[in-house]
Design a protein around this motif. Structure first.
Motif, PDB file in Angstrom:
ATOM      1  N   GLU A 109      17.238  35.379  24.321  1.00  0.00           N
ATOM      2  CA  GLU A 109      16.509  34.129  24.501  1.00  0.00           C
ATOM      3  C   GLU A 109      15.300  34.045  23.566  1.00  0.00           C
ATOM      4  O   GLU A 109      15.065  33.016  22.938  1.00  0.00           O
ATOM      5  CB  GLU A 109      16.067  33.990  25.954  1.00  0.00           C
ATOM      6  N   LEU A 110      14.543  35.128  23.480  1.00  0.00           N
ATOM      7  CA  LEU A 110      13.369  35.131  22.601  1.00  0.00           C
ATOM      8  C   LEU A 110      13.767  35.010  21.135  1.00  0.00           C
ATOM      9  O   LEU A 110      13.087  34.326  20.355  1.00  0.00           O
ATOM     10  CB  LEU A 110      12.536  36.392  22.834  1.00  0.00           C
ATOM     11  N   THR A 111      14.857  35.638  20.751  1.00  0.00           N
ATOM     12  CA  THR A 111      15.341  35.519  19.376  1.00  0.00           C
ATOM     13  C   THR A 111      15.756  34.086  19.076  1.00  0.00           C
ATOM     14  O   THR A 111      15.452  33.548  18.006  1.00  0.00           O
ATOM     15  CB  THR A 111      16.527  36.473  19.145  1.00  0.00           C
ATOM     16  N   HIS A 112      16.432  33.457  20.020  1.00  0.00           N
ATOM     17  CA  HIS A 112      16.841  32.069  19.827  1.00  0.00           C
ATOM     18  C   HIS A 112      15.625  31.147  19.715  1.00  0.00           C
ATOM     19  O   HIS A 112      15.588  30.266  18.849  1.00  0.00           O
ATOM     20  CB  HIS A 112      17.741  31.624  20.984  1.00  0.00           C
ATOM     21  N   VAL A 113      14.648  31.346  20.556  1.00  0.00           N
ATOM     22  CA  VAL A 113      13.434  30.523  20.510  1.00  0.00           C
ATOM     23  C   VAL A 113      12.724  30.710  19.170  1.00  0.00           C
ATOM     24  O   VAL A 113      12.324  29.735  18.519  1.00  0.00           O
ATOM     25  CB  VAL A 113      12.488  30.857  21.679  1.00  0.00           C
ATOM     26  N   ALA A 114      12.574  31.959  18.742  1.00  0.00           N
ATOM     27  CA  ALA A 114      11.877  32.228  17.483  1.00  0.00           C
ATOM     28  C   ALA A 114      12.625  31.631  16.293  1.00  0.00           C
ATOM     29  O   ALA A 114      12.014  31.015  15.410  1.00  0.00           O
ATOM     30  CB  ALA A 114      11.701  33.733  17.293  1.00  0.00           C
ATOM     31  N   GLY A 115      13.935  31.790  16.266  1.00  0.00           N
ATOM     32  CA  GLY A 115      14.721  31.233  15.171  1.00  0.00           C
ATOM     33  C   GLY A 115      14.676  29.719  15.139  1.00  0.00           C
ATOM     34  O   GLY A 115      14.519  29.106  14.073  1.00  0.00           O
TER      35      GLY A 115
END
Length: 165
Positions: A109-115
């Motif tokens: 989830e955090l990777t998706h938000v950051a990307g």
């Protein structure tokens, strides 16, 4: 922590940012608040259509604020925040239905938000670049701009062919 919780918090944070940026007048504030409430309901209940309706409400508030005279940087920032909120909210609802309650999806989830935030920021920067930059309309200025575009494209193509290393 249940799947989709981190994405829900991030979606609501970006939705709130988009709302705050355009809540400058009566109608824009009402439309934006309705959109933000719908986004929250959608993220918390897992309703993809409510998330989409909320994002549409945030975009409608942005349009109303734009008609009211809000500047381009504010509108671009608000639209980027609404886009991130919609994408991350959709991801939150998807993760909630795709995984059981014990699955650990926080890193995803955090990777998706950051990307998503990185891409939206880059697109916003490109959208605002013509307003911020002035290019010399002489043949030299045009040639330099074209040369820079060719070098950037070549560099990007080279990095994808070599596997990004």
């Amino acid at each position: 922590m249940k799947p989709g919780r981190v994405a829900t918090v991030c979606a609501l944070a970006f939705g709130t940012l988009g709302f705050v940026l355009v809540a400058v007048g009566g109608l824009a504030t009402v439309v934006g608040a309705a959109g933000l409430c719908s986004l929250a309901v959608g993220c918390l209940t897992g309703s993809r259509s409510a998330v989409t309706l909320g994002a549409v409400g945030l975009f409608a508030a942005m349009v109303v604020a734009g008609v009211g005279g809000v500047g381009a940087p504010t509108l671009v920032g608000s639209s980027a925040a609404a886009l991130i909120a919609w994408t991350v909210g959709q991801t939150a609802t998807e993760l909630r239905t795709a995984f059981d309650a014990r699955a650990r999806t926080q890193a995803l989830e955090l990777t998706h938000v950051a990307g998503t935030a990185l891409v939206a920021t880059a697109v916003g920067g490109v959208a605002l670049a013509p307003q911020a930059l002035t290019v010399d309309p002489t043949p030299l200025g045009t040639t330099l701009l074209l040369g820079g575009a060719v070098l950037l494209t070549t560099s990007l193509l080279g990095s994808t062919r070599s596997g990004g290393e």
